[in-house]
Every structure is written in C-alpha cells, then in structure tokens.
Design an enzyme around this catalytic site. Structure first.
Site, PDB file in Angstrom:
ATOM      1  N   GLY A  16       0.946  -1.266  -0.023  1.00 28.81           N
ATOM      2  CA  GLY A  16       0.100   0.004   0.015  1.00 28.81           C
ATOM      3  C   GLY A  16       0.758   1.178  -0.018  1.00 28.81           C
ATOM      4  O   GLY A  16       0.197   2.509   0.052  1.00 28.81           O
ATOM      5  N   GLN A  43       1.877  -1.600  -7.197  1.00 30.66           N
ATOM      6  CA  GLN A  43       0.733  -2.136  -7.992  1.00 30.66           C
ATOM      7  C   GLN A  43       1.050  -2.273  -9.363  1.00 30.66           C
ATOM      8  O   GLN A  43       0.703  -3.185 -10.089  1.00 30.66           O
ATOM      9  CB  GLN A  43      -0.384  -1.170  -7.712  1.00 30.66           C
ATOM     10  CG  GLN A  43      -1.777  -1.514  -8.432  1.00 30.66           C
ATOM     11  CD  GLN A  43      -2.764  -0.342  -8.249  1.00 30.66           C
ATOM     12  OE1 GLN A  43      -2.641   0.474  -7.689  1.00 30.66           O
ATOM     13  NE2 GLN A  43      -3.967  -0.861  -8.663  1.00 30.66           N
ATOM     14  N   MET A  95      -5.053  -0.995   1.342  1.00 32.41           N
ATOM     15  CA  MET A  95      -5.233  -0.759   0.110  1.00 32.41           C
ATOM     16  C   MET A  95      -6.938  -0.974  -0.072  1.00 32.41           C
ATOM     17  O   MET A  95      -7.419  -1.446   0.724  1.00 32.41           O
ATOM     18  CB  MET A  95      -4.792  -1.895  -1.067  1.00 32.41           C
ATOM     19  CG  MET A  95      -5.164  -3.618  -0.284  1.00 32.41           C
ATOM     20  SD  MET A  95      -4.407  -4.476  -1.527  1.00 32.41           S
ATOM     21  CE  MET A  95      -2.811  -4.499  -0.903  1.00 32.41           C
ATOM     22  N   TYR A 160     -18.423   9.185   1.759  1.00 37.18           N
ATOM     23  CA  TYR A 160     -17.508   7.987   1.888  1.00 37.18           C
ATOM     24  C   TYR A 160     -18.371   6.883   1.128  1.00 37.18           C
ATOM     25  O   TYR A 160     -17.771   5.722   0.988  1.00 37.18           O
ATOM     26  CB  TYR A 160     -17.366   7.837   3.520  1.00 37.18           C
ATOM     27  CG  TYR A 160     -16.189   6.946   3.645  1.00 37.18           C
ATOM     28  CD1 TYR A 160     -14.915   7.166   2.964  1.00 37.18           C
ATOM     29  CD2 TYR A 160     -16.317   5.670   4.461  1.00 37.18           C
ATOM     30  CE1 TYR A 160     -13.751   6.349   3.516  1.00 37.18           C
ATOM     31  CE2 TYR A 160     -15.384   4.925   4.845  1.00 37.18           C
ATOM     32  CZ  TYR A 160     -13.818   5.441   4.231  1.00 37.18           C
ATOM     33  OH  TYR A 160     -12.928   4.283   4.585  1.00 37.18           O
ATOM     34  N   LYS A 167     -15.362  -1.209   4.638  1.00 36.00           N
ATOM     35  CA  LYS A 167     -14.750  -1.019   5.891  1.00 36.00           C
ATOM     36  C   LYS A 167     -15.474  -1.789   7.070  1.00 36.00           C
ATOM     37  O   LYS A 167     -14.764  -2.568   7.932  1.00 36.00           O
ATOM     38  CB  LYS A 167     -14.535   0.094   6.223  1.00 36.00           C
ATOM     39  CG  LYS A 167     -13.513   1.098   5.457  1.00 36.00           C
ATOM     40  CD  LYS A 167     -12.217   0.283   5.307  1.00 36.00           C
ATOM     41  CE  LYS A 167     -11.039   1.468   4.577  1.00 36.00           C
ATOM     42  NZ  LYS A 167      -9.908   0.890   4.260  1.00 36.00           N
ATOM     43  N   THR A 198      -3.735  11.710   2.345  1.00 37.33           N
ATOM     44  CA  THR A 198      -2.761  10.790   1.538  1.00 37.33           C
ATOM     45  C   THR A 198      -3.606  10.808   0.107  1.00 37.33           C
ATOM     46  O   THR A 198      -4.545  11.365  -0.188  1.00 37.33           O
ATOM     47  CB  THR A 198      -3.183   9.252   2.146  1.00 37.33           C
ATOM     48  OG1 THR A 198      -4.484   9.025   1.976  1.00 37.33           O
ATOM     49  CG2 THR A 198      -2.776   9.188   3.641  1.00 37.33           C
ATOM     50  N   ALA A 200      -5.117   8.486  -1.351  1.00 35.74           N
ATOM     51  CA  ALA A 200      -6.452   8.048  -1.326  1.00 35.74           C
ATOM     52  C   ALA A 200      -7.309   8.921  -0.883  1.00 35.74           C
ATOM     53  O   ALA A 200      -8.661   9.112  -1.321  1.00 35.74           O
ATOM     54  CB  ALA A 200      -6.618   6.548  -0.627  1.00 35.74           C
TER      55      ALA A 200
END
Length: 259
Positions: A16, A43, A95, A160, A167, A198, A200
C-alpha cells in the site's frame, strides 16, 4: 534494555505504499526503526516510480509487483518470499478502491459491478493476503496481520459511500480471521486512523472539512500523522502485542468517542 517495540530478526510484508505521505510509509518507517527486514510491494510500473524515494531511504531491497486484481502477482510474490526467507512474521494490508461515482454517490445507487469491485479490492484482498501469508506465518511460529480501516465503518461519513460498507466488512473479516487463525498463534487486528491527507483521501470530496472537524472536535485537538499510525502498527506487529487480536484500534486523538 531491549525496547518494548522490538522487531529485530523479524521479516515483514508492507503493502500500500503510494508515496512519502502514505500511511504505509509511516508503518514501514516505524518497523524499519524497530529493526525489521521489510518486503514492499507496488501495484504497477507507473506507481513504482513514486515509491522509489521511500525504498531508497529505508534501504529496502525486496520490492515485488502485487496487484490484488491479478492473482498471479499474489502467487508470485509469496513464492518469492518463501524462496528467499522461508517465513513471514507480519503483514500490513493497506489498500482500498471504489469508483468515484460509488464513493460520492448514494449507497442505494451503487451498481452491482461497482459494489463487487470495491468489496473485492478493499475487503476480500485482506482475506486473500491472509490466506497466502498463513503458511509463512506458521513457519515463523506465529505472527501478526494488520489492516487499515476507518470510522466510516460504523458512522455515516459524507462522501464515503460504499467504502463505509467495505470497511464494516473488513472489520468483520478481522474478527473472524482472528478467531480462525488464533490457534496457530497468528494475530489479526485493524487500525483505524483519524483523517489525514493521503493520495487515497484526496479522492474524497470535502476531505479538508473532515480534517478540520477532527481537529476541532477531537479531545486532543490534533490530526493523526503516518508516524502515529506506524508506531501503533509496529507495536501490534511486535511481541509486545502478542495477546492482542481481533480488535479495531483507533489512533485519532480520541475523535471516535465524540457524539
């Protein structure tokens, strides 16, 4: 005196890392400082260029291609680890992915394909990683698996979307795998950081507002850093965390307790 968090002689897999600001970078740094031998994945060739500064700075020499949507790369990575080391002591799973429309849209509008892709990359990839790591962790006499989650698993976070469902499933998988792998002395935990910027996170609309709210409302009025996350994760990897398994561990300046 030996430090409480001591990873000397341990071999760990870190997934990740996207760049210097990644959560996984903070984890890798903490583990390297604690004495671990690290194996890192990327990746694809395009992303490898962004992690070169991290692996160069930390002196990491074992760098493998791993794309969880391509099973052959998973097989090859673990075959290489087995051939080189014959064991693993810890694994970081960090990830997640969802299509932008599914992330920002309503959950009820999520397509079957979009839901399946998000759940596969964000949740089931941890299960696959654990399955591949299991025999190598056994060879080490046990070990530790840690994944990264977020408060959106249990609270509704704006923009989200489907990732909250992923999650929640990831945390359930953590508990079930902890129960299944515990007899082999393999611990499974999830770390739940507060919001931090980040690559992401940059894909989540309004994320700056989430960070500002976290500072305002958390009891300690602070944002978490990759170093903070790394410290907790290294502890869970170490023998100091030898009887900690199946939990979701927050590092968010106490934000998760606020109504």
């Amino acid at each position: 005196m030996t430090p409480i968090v001591n990873l000397e002689g341990k071999v760990g897999l870190i997934t990740g890392i996207a760049n210097e600001k990644s959560i996984s970078t903070g984890v890798a740094e903490a583990c390297a400082q604690a004495g671990a031998k690290l194996i890192v994945t990327y990746q694809n060739e395009k992303t490898r260029a962004f992690i070169e500064p991290v692996i160069d700075r930390l002196g990491i020499t074992d760098v493998f291609l791993l794309d969880v949507t391509q099973p052959e790369t998973l097989d090859k990575t673990f075959a290489e680890i087995d051939a080189r080391y014959g064991r693993l002591d810890f694994v970081l799973h960090s990830m997640a992915f969802a299509k932008r429309d599914d992330l920002h849209g309503r959950v009820v509008d999520t397509s079957a394909d979009g839901f399946g892709l998000a759940m596969d990359v964000s949740t089931h990839s941890f299960v696959r990683l654990a399955k591949k790591a299991e025999p190598l962790l056994e060879k080490a006499g046990g070990g530790s698996l840690v994944t990264m989650t977020y408060l959106g698993s249990e609270k509704v976070i704006p923009n989200y979307g489907v990732m909250g469902l992923c999650k929640a499933a990831l945390e359930a998988a953590t508990r079930y795998m902890a129960a299944e792998l515990g007899p082999k002395n393999i611990r499974v935990n999830a770390v739940s950081p507060g919001p931090l910027m980040t690559r992401a996170a940059s894909g989540i609309a309004g994320f700056d507002g989430l960070m500002a709210t976290a500072v305002e409302r958390s009891p300690m009025h602070a944002l978490v850093t990759p170093e903070d996350i790394g410290a907790l994760t290294a502890f869970l990897f170490s023998d100091a965390g030898r009887l900690i398994s199946g939990g979701v561990h927050f590092v968010d300046a106490g934000y998760n307790i606020m109504a």
